[in-house]
Design an enzyme around this catalytic site. Structure first.
Site, PDB file in Angstrom:
ATOM      1  N   GLY A 101       0.810  -1.218   0.000  1.00 37.30           N
ATOM      2  CA  GLY A 101       0.000   0.000   0.000  1.00 37.30           C
ATOM      3  C   GLY A 101       0.837   1.259   0.000  1.00 37.30           C
ATOM      4  O   GLY A 101       0.321   2.359   0.227  1.00 37.30           O
ATOM      5  N   HIS A 124       6.883  18.688   3.497  1.00 40.02           N
ATOM      6  CA  HIS A 124       7.344  17.665   2.563  1.00 40.02           C
ATOM      7  C   HIS A 124       6.545  16.384   2.776  1.00 40.02           C
ATOM      8  O   HIS A 124       6.293  15.982   3.929  1.00 40.02           O
ATOM      9  CB  HIS A 124       8.840  17.398   2.774  1.00 40.02           C
ATOM     10  CG  HIS A 124       9.458  16.561   1.704  1.00 40.02           C
ATOM     11  ND1 HIS A 124       9.393  15.177   1.700  1.00 40.02           N
ATOM     12  CD2 HIS A 124      10.152  16.912   0.587  1.00 40.02           C
ATOM     13  CE1 HIS A 124      10.011  14.710   0.629  1.00 40.02           C
ATOM     14  NE2 HIS A 124      10.493  15.756  -0.067  1.00 40.02           N
ATOM     15  N   PRO A 125       6.146  15.702   1.704  1.00 46.13           N
ATOM     16  CA  PRO A 125       5.342  14.485   1.857  1.00 46.13           C
ATOM     17  C   PRO A 125       6.003  13.420   2.724  1.00 46.13           C
ATOM     18  O   PRO A 125       5.345  12.816   3.578  1.00 46.13           O
ATOM     19  CB  PRO A 125       5.166  13.996   0.419  1.00 46.13           C
ATOM     20  CG  PRO A 125       5.323  15.208  -0.432  1.00 46.13           C
ATOM     21  CD  PRO A 125       6.318  16.063   0.282  1.00 46.13           C
ATOM     22  N   ASP A 127       9.173  13.838   4.614  1.00 44.47           N
ATOM     23  CA  ASP A 127       9.841  14.319   5.815  1.00 44.47           C
ATOM     24  C   ASP A 127       8.873  14.804   6.885  1.00 44.47           C
ATOM     25  O   ASP A 127       9.191  14.715   8.087  1.00 44.47           O
ATOM     26  CB  ASP A 127      10.809  15.452   5.469  1.00 44.47           C
ATOM     27  CG  ASP A 127      11.924  14.987   4.535  1.00 44.47           C
ATOM     28  OD1 ASP A 127      12.221  13.767   4.544  1.00 44.47           O
ATOM     29  OD2 ASP A 127      12.485  15.828   3.820  1.00 44.47           O
ATOM     30  N   SER A 134       5.989   4.586   8.489  1.00 42.75           N
ATOM     31  CA  SER A 134       6.327   3.852   7.277  1.00 42.75           C
ATOM     32  C   SER A 134       5.017   3.389   6.665  1.00 42.75           C
ATOM     33  O   SER A 134       4.026   3.180   7.379  1.00 42.75           O
ATOM     34  CB  SER A 134       7.209   2.639   7.608  1.00 42.75           C
ATOM     35  OG  SER A 134       7.203   1.699   6.548  1.00 42.75           O
ATOM     36  N   ASN A 136       4.530   0.566   5.827  1.00 42.58           N
ATOM     37  CA  ASN A 136       4.344  -0.783   6.339  1.00 42.58           C
ATOM     38  C   ASN A 136       3.599  -0.840   7.662  1.00 42.58           C
ATOM     39  O   ASN A 136       3.099  -1.896   8.048  1.00 42.58           O
ATOM     40  CB  ASN A 136       5.706  -1.471   6.501  1.00 42.58           C
ATOM     41  CG  ASN A 136       6.412  -1.647   5.178  1.00 42.58           C
ATOM     42  OD1 ASN A 136       5.855  -1.352   4.123  1.00 42.58           O
ATOM     43  ND2 ASN A 136       7.649  -2.119   5.227  1.00 42.58           N
ATOM     44  N   HIS A 183     -35.144 -31.592   4.767  1.00 42.54           N
ATOM     45  CA  HIS A 183     -34.809 -32.140   3.438  1.00 42.54           C
ATOM     46  C   HIS A 183     -35.809 -31.680   2.379  1.00 42.54           C
ATOM     47  O   HIS A 183     -36.019 -32.360   1.373  1.00 42.54           O
ATOM     48  CB  HIS A 183     -34.780 -33.673   3.461  1.00 42.54           C
ATOM     49  CG  HIS A 183     -33.870 -34.251   4.491  1.00 42.54           C
ATOM     50  ND1 HIS A 183     -32.542 -34.512   4.249  1.00 42.54           N
ATOM     51  CD2 HIS A 183     -34.094 -34.612   5.785  1.00 42.54           C
ATOM     52  CE1 HIS A 183     -31.977 -35.015   5.344  1.00 42.54           C
ATOM     53  NE2 HIS A 183     -32.898 -35.084   6.290  1.00 42.54           N
ATOM     54  N   SER A 313     -41.291  -9.413 -14.870  1.00 42.00           N
ATOM     55  CA  SER A 313     -41.023  -9.983 -16.185  1.00 42.00           C
ATOM     56  C   SER A 313     -41.292  -8.946 -17.259  1.00 42.00           C
ATOM     57  O   SER A 313     -42.210  -8.133 -17.150  1.00 42.00           O
ATOM     58  CB  SER A 313     -41.901 -11.211 -16.429  1.00 42.00           C
ATOM     59  OG  SER A 313     -41.776 -11.665 -17.766  1.00 42.00           O
ATOM     60  N   LYS A 319     -46.455 -10.680 -13.239  1.00 42.94           N
ATOM     61  CA  LYS A 319     -45.487 -11.484 -12.494  1.00 42.94           C
ATOM     62  C   LYS A 319     -44.669 -10.590 -11.559  1.00 42.94           C
ATOM     63  O   LYS A 319     -44.177  -9.540 -11.950  1.00 42.94           O
ATOM     64  CB  LYS A 319     -44.543 -12.206 -13.451  1.00 42.94           C
ATOM     65  CG  LYS A 319     -43.715 -13.306 -12.808  1.00 42.94           C
ATOM     66  CD  LYS A 319     -42.957 -14.092 -13.885  1.00 42.94           C
ATOM     67  CE  LYS A 319     -42.314 -15.343 -13.313  1.00 42.94           C
ATOM     68  NZ  LYS A 319     -41.322 -15.059 -12.271  1.00 42.94           N
ATOM     69  N   GLU A 326     -33.294 -11.953  -3.637  1.00 39.34           N
ATOM     70  CA  GLU A 326     -32.356 -12.299  -4.701  1.00 39.34           C
ATOM     71  C   GLU A 326     -31.151 -11.366  -4.698  1.00 39.34           C
ATOM     72  O   GLU A 326     -29.998 -11.802  -4.839  1.00 39.34           O
ATOM     73  CB  GLU A 326     -33.058 -12.246  -6.058  1.00 39.34           C
ATOM     74  CG  GLU A 326     -34.068 -13.368  -6.263  1.00 39.34           C
ATOM     75  CD  GLU A 326     -34.875 -13.224  -7.545  1.00 39.34           C
ATOM     76  OE1 GLU A 326     -35.625 -14.148  -7.857  1.00 39.34           O
ATOM     77  OE2 GLU A 326     -34.750 -12.173  -8.227  1.00 39.34           O
TER      78      GLU A 326
END
Length: 462
Positions: A101, A124-125, A127, A134, A136, A183, A313, A319, A326
């Site tokens: 990422g 700064h992006p 710093d 990080s 990570n 069943h 339908s 219908k 669904e």
């Protein structure tokens, strides 16, 4: 587009042309060009969570002397705008990107830095916005934050809506007797309310399962930085940032008990995905039962009627189909598939890092979002409007050969089976068949005992 539509940005690899009005910079643009795969960016919930992490980190970096007050305030203001969803379109990177990422983390760093600069403070992006962090540890932290918030703020309330709706219907039809089915074949009677109460319990249990996994989802890897050692992170940073996150988000986030586990695995997200799948499986059963019971209107069971929502339908006038069950089924199928992907992605950790985090985030957050939306719709536009054909249900219950079951104690299993088969063959009721076969005449049971045994309501509460 002409060259006038672009500006030149640079990073450690050189110069890149970036759309002139974009808030992102070079590293984001490289990722846009490198990953034109699905056209699907990361989830907005994750974007907002990244903003939360950046704002909290800047606040604490100021407290610890890593950033000055002006820089921190500018980062927080810009990050808050990201949290508010004001800049979702500035996060264009495909979800199928680098597995850590990093691209999306830098996307956030660049957007926030640009916003701060336009407001008058240059940062700064890497710093400043990414200080003490990080990809990570911040990116998985954001995933956990986004997932925890989505479950707590969206999915759990939606489950409560559906469980409450099913519970109301359970009470409404507490006295509506119907044939049970095992069943797909006739079984001893039940109350429609009992079935609906079972569905409500399924949803409630899903909420319990989510509640049990949330503490582990709220455990954040922040502070582990690149590999779990916490390199370049000032003492107390993680604990304090997580406290700020908890306060701002209203969630009890905690620091990872073991940063190497937290860095190298995404097991708690895999666990969460499994709980989401479990709920989806239960929801499939509920929706299919609703479809079966409402089938017809003349050649199916037609025990209940679902609200008529739209024509069913393009060729058959009149219908009407069970469209919301669904649609919910399709959501469930997607969630089950998402979990399969999360399972494989969760197994893709090598040494100190999982390298499939963006797809884990996408699938978990999508599953939460879809289940929350579908659960509310199913409740409000379907379950709330269920009506029952109680006469038809009673007819099914009383004509089922399985109502012979209480006679076992009078005539035995084998004799009861003969009664059931003869009744079915002759199209007679069980009561008529018992009398015709001479059981009452021979004194094996009285008519009063027969009536009591064949009372379908009493069979539902023996």
């Amino acid at each position: 587009m002409s060259t006038e539509d672009f500006r030149v940005e640079h990073d450690s690899m050189g110069e890149v042309q970036v759309p002139r009005d974009a808030l992102w910079r070079a590293q984001t643009q490289r990722a846009v060009e490198n990953f034109p795969i699905s056209g699907t960016p990361i989830e907005p919930a994750l974007i907002h969570a990244i903003g939360r992490v950046k704002a909290a980190a800047a606040t604490v970096n100021a407290e610890l002397g890593v950033l000055d007050a002006e820089q921190a305030a500018a980062v927080v203001a810009a990050a808050d705008a990201v949290v508010a969803g004001e800049h979702d379109a500035e996060f264009p990177i495909d979800v199928f990107q680098t597995g850590s990422g990093t691209s999306s983390n830098m996307n956030a760093n660049e957007v926030i830095a640009t916003l701060a600069g336009r407001a008058g403070t240059e940062v700064h992006p890497n710093d400043h916005v990414n200080a003490s962090q990080s990809s990570n540890d911040t990116f998985p932290t954001a995933i956990h934050v986004a997932a925890a918030l989505a479950v707590a703020d969206d999915l759990l309330p939606a489950l409560d809506v559906l469980a409450t709706s099913l519970g109301r219907k359970s009470e409404e039809f507490a006295g509506a007797v119907k044939s049970g089915r095992t069943h797909l074949m006739d079984a001893t009677p039940v109350m429609l309310g009992q079935e609906l109460g079972g569905y409500a319990a399924t949803v409630r249990y899903a909420g319990e399962r989510l509640g049990s996994v949330l503490p582990r989802v709220r455990e954040l890897p922040l502070g582990g930085t690149a590999v779990g050692t916490g390199i370049n992170t000032p003492p107390g940073f993680a604990e304090r940032v997580i406290a700020v996150l908890s306060e701002n988000a209203g969630q009890p986030f905690t620091e990872a008990r073991d940063h190497f586990e937290a860095q190298g695995t995404r097991d708690s997200l895999v666990e969460l995905s499994g709980v989401l799948k479990t709920y989806a499986v239960g929801l499939v059963k509920i929706c299919n039962d609703l479809r079966w019971m409402s089938s017809g209107p003349t050649t199916g069971l037609a025990e209940i009627h679902l609200p008529d929502l739209q024509p069913g339908s393009s060729i058959m006038p009149g219908k009407v189909n069970p469209v919301l069950p669904e649609a919910t089924l399709m959501v469930c199928f997607q969630v089950i598939g998402n979990d399969a992907a999360v399972t494989a992605a969760g197994a893709s950790g090598s040494f100190e890092l999982n390298v499939a985090m963006p797809v884990i985030a996408r699938n978990v957050l999508e599953s939460v979002r879809l289940l929350a939306a579908a659960s509310r719709l199913l409740a409000e536009r379907c379950v709330d409007g269920i009506t029952a054909n109680e006469d038809r249900m009673r007819q099914y219950a009383e004509s089922s050969p399985s109502v012979v079951t209480p006679l076992n104690k009078y005539v035995g299993y084998e004799a009861a089976a003969k009664i059931a088969k003869q009744a079915l063959a002759e199209g007679a009721t069980i009561r008529e068949t018992v009398i015709a076969m001479g059981y009452v005449e021979r004194g094996e049971l009285t008519e009063a005992q027969l009536d009591e045994a064949l009372d379908v309501e009493s069979m539902t509460h023996p």
